[in-house]
Design a protein around this motif. Structure first.
Motif, short mmCIF file in Angstrom:
data_model
loop_
_atom_site.label_atom_id
_atom_site.label_comp_id
_atom_site.label_asym_id
_atom_site.label_seq_id
_atom_site.Cartn_x
_atom_site.Cartn_y
_atom_site.Cartn_z
N UNK A 75 11.11 2.84 -3.04
CA UNK A 75 11.94 3.67 -3.91
C UNK A 75 11.69 3.33 -5.38
N UNK A 76 11.62 2.05 -5.69
CA UNK A 76 11.35 1.63 -7.06
C UNK A 76 9.96 2.06 -7.52
N UNK A 77 8.99 1.96 -6.61
CA UNK A 77 7.63 2.41 -6.95
C UNK A 77 7.59 3.90 -7.20
N UNK A 78 8.31 4.66 -6.36
CA UNK A 78 8.36 6.10 -6.56
C UNK A 78 9.02 6.48 -7.88
N UNK A 79 10.11 5.80 -8.21
CA UNK A 79 10.79 6.08 -9.49
C UNK A 79 9.90 5.73 -10.68
N UNK A 80 9.17 4.62 -10.56
CA UNK A 80 8.26 4.23 -11.64
C UNK A 80 7.15 5.26 -11.80
N UNK A 81 6.58 5.72 -10.68
CA UNK A 81 5.54 6.73 -10.75
C UNK A 81 6.04 8.03 -11.34
N UNK A 82 7.24 8.40 -10.95
CA UNK A 82 7.82 9.63 -11.50
C UNK A 82 8.04 9.53 -13.01
N UNK A 83 8.58 8.40 -13.45
CA UNK A 83 8.83 8.17 -14.88
C UNK A 83 7.55 8.23 -15.70
N UNK A 84 6.55 7.49 -15.26
CA UNK A 84 5.31 7.47 -16.02
C UNK A 84 4.53 8.77 -15.89
N UNK A 85 4.73 9.46 -14.77
CA UNK A 85 4.11 10.77 -14.63
C UNK A 85 4.64 11.75 -15.65
N UNK A 86 5.96 11.70 -15.87
CA UNK A 86 6.56 12.58 -16.89
C UNK A 86 6.14 12.19 -18.29
N UNK A 87 6.07 10.88 -18.55
CA UNK A 87 5.68 10.40 -19.86
C UNK A 87 4.22 10.78 -20.17
N UNK A 88 3.37 10.65 -19.17
CA UNK A 88 1.97 10.99 -19.36
C UNK A 88 1.76 12.49 -19.52
N UNK A 89 2.64 13.24 -18.83
CA UNK A 89 2.54 14.70 -18.93
C UNK A 89 3.06 15.20 -20.23
N UNK A 107 0.83 -1.21 0.00
CA UNK A 107 0.00 0.00 0.00
C UNK A 107 0.86 1.25 0.00
N UNK A 108 1.93 1.25 0.79
CA UNK A 108 2.83 2.41 0.81
C UNK A 108 3.50 2.58 -0.55
N UNK A 109 3.91 1.47 -1.16
CA UNK A 109 4.54 1.54 -2.47
C UNK A 109 3.56 2.04 -3.52
N UNK A 110 2.32 1.55 -3.45
CA UNK A 110 1.30 2.01 -4.39
C UNK A 110 1.04 3.50 -4.24
N UNK A 111 0.87 3.95 -3.00
CA UNK A 111 0.62 5.37 -2.74
C UNK A 111 1.81 6.23 -3.15
N UNK A 112 3.00 5.72 -2.90
CA UNK A 112 4.21 6.45 -3.28
C UNK A 112 4.29 6.60 -4.80
N UNK A 113 4.03 5.51 -5.50
CA UNK A 113 4.08 5.55 -6.96
C UNK A 113 3.03 6.49 -7.54
N UNK A 114 1.82 6.42 -7.02
CA UNK A 114 0.74 7.29 -7.51
C UNK A 114 1.03 8.74 -7.18
N UNK A 115 1.52 9.00 -5.96
CA UNK A 115 1.84 10.38 -5.57
C UNK A 115 2.99 10.93 -6.40
N UNK A 116 3.97 10.09 -6.71
CA UNK A 116 5.12 10.54 -7.50
C UNK A 116 4.73 10.87 -8.93
N UNK A 117 3.59 10.36 -9.38
CA UNK A 117 3.11 10.64 -10.73
C UNK A 117 2.29 11.93 -10.78
N UNK A 118 2.37 12.72 -9.69
CA UNK A 118 1.65 14.00 -9.61
C UNK A 118 0.14 13.83 -9.70
N UNK A 119 -0.37 12.76 -9.10
CA UNK A 119 -1.81 12.54 -9.09
C UNK A 119 -2.47 13.45 -8.06
N UNK A 120 -3.77 13.65 -8.20
CA UNK A 120 -4.52 14.47 -7.26
C UNK A 120 -4.68 13.74 -5.93
#
Length: 226
Positions: free
Chosen positions: A212-226, A28-41
């Motif tokens: 950390x890996x979840x956060x990096x993944x969220x950040x990467x896909x957040x940039x790609x989606x943006x 759950x922490x990894x999921x939330x970290x990944x979603x938050x790192x993707x600049x989600x609301x």
């Protein structure tokens, strides 16, 4: 009569509870970290947290039930096979049991006497315990394992979810999760009689890596989606 309660007697419940709680916190922490790192609301983050909690608890319950049920089926088949062997060749099974006791250190005469006495008392129980290694302590209990896993996952998942509400931002989620995991590792180690510090370091390292890996993944896909 002197009754003793050993830590191993609760190993099955402890394993399921610790595994469930640990998975609940980390996933759950990894999921939330990944979603938050993707600049989600904030709404999207909390929605992902709720979905992760429910899906994870059901997944843990299902996976644990199926896994332990398979183990229980294997145990029942082995016991049925042993019962057939006892019915078909009782004497050979007595010698087989005596040979087990010889390997454990008894002389042949005493081993045969012990095997004969135990066979007269409950032949199937003696072979189930000493030949197959199945006992009340180690036997599979699917419903119990599923219940402990699902419940402990949900309890663990609440911690990072509440942190996401009370402490907006990735740092709050990560800190709350790591603190909970360290405490869980220490409590589980002490309850099971294992080294406390080793357990704390192990759970902290792997959990930090997962987040950390979840956060990096969220950040990467957040940039790609943006």
């Amino acid at each position: 009569m002197h009754g003793e309660t050993h830590k191993i007697s609760r190993s099955g419940r402890l394993r399921a509870a610790v595994l469930g709680a640990n998975d609940g916190i980390v996933s759950t922490a990894s999921l939330l970290t990944g979603v938050a790192a993707a600049n989600s609301s904030s709404h999207g983050i909390l929605l992902a947290g709720v979905a992760g909690m429910v899906a994870g608890a059901m997944s843990m319950a299902t996976g644990e039930y199926v896994s332990v049920s398979s183990q229980a089926d294997t145990e029942r088949a082995a016991i049925a096979e042993e019962q057939a062997e006892l019915e078909n060749n009782y004497q050979a099974e007595t010698h087989e049991l005596a040979a087990i006791y010889v390997q454990r250190g008894l002389n042949r005469q005493l081993a045969h006497e012990v095997a004969t006495a135990l066979m007269k008392h409950d032949a199937l129980d003696a072979h189930t315990r000493d030949e197959l290694g199945i006992s009340d302590t180690s036997s599979a209990r699917p419903f119990q394992a599923a219940l402990f896993s699902a419940g402990s996952f949900a309890l663990g998942a609440v911690i990072p979810f509440v942190a996401a509400i009370a402490l907006p931002g990735i740092a709050g989620i990560v800190i709350a999760a790591l603190l909970a995991l360290v405490i869980l590792g220490a409590v589980a180690a002490r309850a099971g009689g294992a080294p406390v510090m080793r357990s704390m370091i192990r759970v902290s390292f792997w959990s930090s890596l997962a987040m950390a890996l979840s956060g990096l993944t969220g950040t990467l896909f957040g940039h790609l989606a943006g």
